[in-house]
Design an enzyme around this catalytic site. Structure first.
Site, mmCIF file in Angstrom:
data_model
loop_
_atom_site.group_PDB
_atom_site.id
_atom_site.type_symbol
_atom_site.label_atom_id
_atom_site.label_comp_id
_atom_site.label_asym_id
_atom_site.label_seq_id
_atom_site.Cartn_x
_atom_site.Cartn_y
_atom_site.Cartn_z
ATOM 1 N N GLY A 166 -23.388 -6.053 86.440
ATOM 2 C CA GLY A 166 -22.690 -6.496 85.242
ATOM 3 C C GLY A 166 -23.047 -7.826 84.628
ATOM 4 O O GLY A 166 -22.627 -8.092 83.503
ATOM 5 N N GLU A 211 -25.412 -4.867 92.533
ATOM 6 C CA GLU A 211 -26.207 -3.885 91.805
ATOM 7 C C GLU A 211 -26.518 -4.339 90.386
ATOM 8 O O GLU A 211 -26.077 -3.713 89.429
ATOM 9 C CB GLU A 211 -25.448 -2.557 91.747
ATOM 10 C CG GLU A 211 -25.044 -2.035 93.101
ATOM 11 C CD GLU A 211 -24.052 -0.894 93.014
ATOM 12 O OE1 GLU A 211 -24.088 -0.025 93.887
ATOM 13 O OE2 GLU A 211 -23.238 -0.876 92.063
ATOM 14 N N CYS A 226 -32.869 11.478 61.270
ATOM 15 C CA CYS A 226 -32.081 12.035 60.171
ATOM 16 C C CYS A 226 -30.605 11.899 60.490
ATOM 17 O O CYS A 226 -29.934 12.865 60.875
ATOM 18 C CB CYS A 226 -32.473 13.482 59.928
ATOM 19 S SG CYS A 226 -34.153 13.580 59.339
HETATM 20 C C1 LIG Z 1 -24.127 0.374 85.356
HETATM 21 C C2 LIG Z 1 -23.840 0.038 86.757
HETATM 22 C C3 LIG Z 1 -24.474 -1.051 87.345
HETATM 23 C C4 LIG Z 1 -25.396 -1.968 86.602
HETATM 24 O O1 LIG Z 1 -24.741 -2.644 85.576
HETATM 25 P P1 LIG Z 1 -25.523 -3.799 84.781
HETATM 26 O O2 LIG Z 1 -24.526 -4.232 83.771
HETATM 27 O O3 LIG Z 1 -26.705 -3.169 84.173
HETATM 28 O O4 LIG Z 1 -25.863 -4.856 85.751
HETATM 29 C C5 LIG Z 1 -24.237 -1.284 88.679
HETATM 30 N N1 LIG Z 1 -23.427 -0.489 89.396
HETATM 31 C C6 LIG Z 1 -22.795 0.566 88.860
HETATM 32 C C7 LIG Z 1 -21.942 1.404 89.690
HETATM 33 C C8 LIG Z 1 -22.976 0.862 87.524
HETATM 34 O O5 LIG Z 1 -22.338 1.904 86.991
#
Ligand SMILES: *Cc1c(COP(=O)(O)O)cnc(C)c1O
Length: 431
Positions: A248, A290, A361
């Protein structure tokens, strides 16, 4: 320039990672995605370095590959010591084909198919993050059929308001993802998961949203999750050894965005986690993060050729390019803002305000509105910056436009990492 890897050379051309964007457009055609390998590696390291030096309980950074998935990106993040997170059989297949070790893969998704669960278990992915009760039952059956015990985490909605766009805010109770904490649903899911013979519950997961520019929502999520883990210990004598705090962290799409350095984000999270563990005497969990957007987003841009310009007096000026929502649907989806630069006039002032229109389009096929831009003419090259995340990965074949090529630049040298699709590719599966 918006990001430090962009510059303007003596000819007034925009350069990324030392490569001239006008030359790239000439040699590879447009639309063209260009990514900067050095910046991707630096972004990996900014997370990895803080984790290595400040996290005594150990952890793993898993690149969230839905941001940009292809074989080369898995090779790059693997070589930087990261694992990866995948959300579909297709991403899992790509990661495995690229040589990503299965044990460093986290498998996500709120609606995984039986085929995907079977594939994940068969491949031996390190962790499967379960989203709902039926999935726990189905995964247990799949694991039992293969005679395996699989490590699972549960996706929890910690109820954090991440101060971001509603569409990409997933930690609140009104979300299709995961188990709500405040309703008791998450606790129920923990008890359910521990009851399955072929599932081993190793920890909890949360992901509070995306493009979050502040550190506090992440820190708060860490506190909420550790307190919840402590309550599981109190009430049920369940001590979970792992905590996955999702992704995030936000990036700079426009000048007004002021994201925190990624190292600072992870430092704030680790500090909050550590302090809460100390207060509650809870054993510090192995921690997973992540990040997706923040690894690849700022490292990419997209080059387009200007086909036409329509000045509608007292209304607006459209600059029409040879790509659009088929290669970048984010403005059409949720009015995501971008910065544009004329790559062959990058040394000129941005004297105009334009609407960048695509070739599809669909009236809503725009890449942005009211965007500052140089006074462009047909055949000029326009770069839309910060398109490394959620562009190629969200591309469609709308209007049967073939997917654009992706070029990776390293130290000024470009190499194709995804070839441009041909018309023959487009009809490959037509019967
Ligand atoms: C989308 C997502 C991420 C990555 O989010 P970013 O904003 O791109 O860092 C990580 N973990 C989960 C479970 C996600 O759905």
């Amino acid at each position: 320039m918006l990001t430090p890897n962009l510059s303007v050379n003596a000819q007034g051309h925009l350069c990324i990672g030392g490569a001239d964007c006008v030359t790239l457009a000439e040699q590879h055609g447009t639309p063209l995605y260009v990514m900067d390998e050095n910046m991707i590696r630096q972004n990996c390291r900014s997370y990895q370095d803080v984790l290595n030096s400040e996290c005594s309980s150990g952890g793993l950074i898993c690149y969230a590959s839905k941001a940009f998935s292809c074989k080369e990106i898995y090779r790059i993040v693997d070589s930087e010591g990261l694992g990866t997170d995948v959300v579909s059989g297709g991403e899992l297949y790509t990661a495995l084909k690229a040589g990503m070790p299965a044990e460093k893969i986290v498998f996500h998704g709120n609606s995984k198919s039986n085929n995907e669960l079977e594939f994940a278990v068969q491949s031996g992915v390190g962790r499967i993050v379960c989203d709902n009760l039926p999935e726990l039952a189905r995964l247990n059956a799949v694991a039992a059929a293969q005679g395996k015990v699989v490590s699972v985490m549960l996706r929890v909605k910690p109820g954090i308001d991440a101060h971001t766009h509603d569409f990409i805010q997933t930690g609140k109770i009104d979300s299709k993802f995961g188990f709500a904490l405040e309703t008791g649903e998450a606790e129920e899911a923990v008890l359910a998961a521990t009851g399955y013979a072929n599932l081993k519950l190793v920890g909890l997961h949360c992901h509070i949203g995306s493009q979050i520019l502040d550190t506090e929502p992440f820190a708060e999520a860490a506190r909420v999750m550790v307190r919840f883990m402590d309550s599981l210990r109190e009430k049920h004598a369940i001590v979970l050894p792992e905590l996955n705090l999702g992704g995030g962290p936000g990036i700079k799409y426009i000048e007004a965005d002021d994201p925190k350095p990624f190292g600072e984000v992870i430092r704030a999270i680790l500090k909050a986690m550590h302090e809460t563990c100390v207060t509650l005497s809870y054993p510090e969990p192995f921690v997973l993060f992540e990040p997706g957007r923040s690894i690849v987003g700022g490292a990419g841009l997209t080059l387009y050729t200007v086909m036409a310009k329509k000045q509608i007096p007292n209304v607006r000026t459209y600059v029409l390019v040879d790509g659009g929502m088929n290669d970048n649907p984010r403005y059409a989806l949720y009015q995501a803002e971008y910065t544009a630069v004329c790559a062959n006039r990058a040394d000129q002032p941005q004297t105009e305000r334009v609407t960048l229109g695509g070739k599809c389009c669909e009236s809503g096929d725009l890449l942005g509105e009211n965007m500052p831009l140089q006074a462009v003419e047909p055949d000029d090259i326009v770069a839309v910056l910060t398109t490394g995340a959620y562009n190629y990965s969200m591309a469609s074949h709308y209007n049967r436009n073939p997917n654009a090529e992706v070029v990776m630049v390293a130290d000024g040298e470009p190499r194709t990492i995804i070839r441009r699709e041909s018309y023959e590719d487009i009809i490959r599966n037509d019967v």
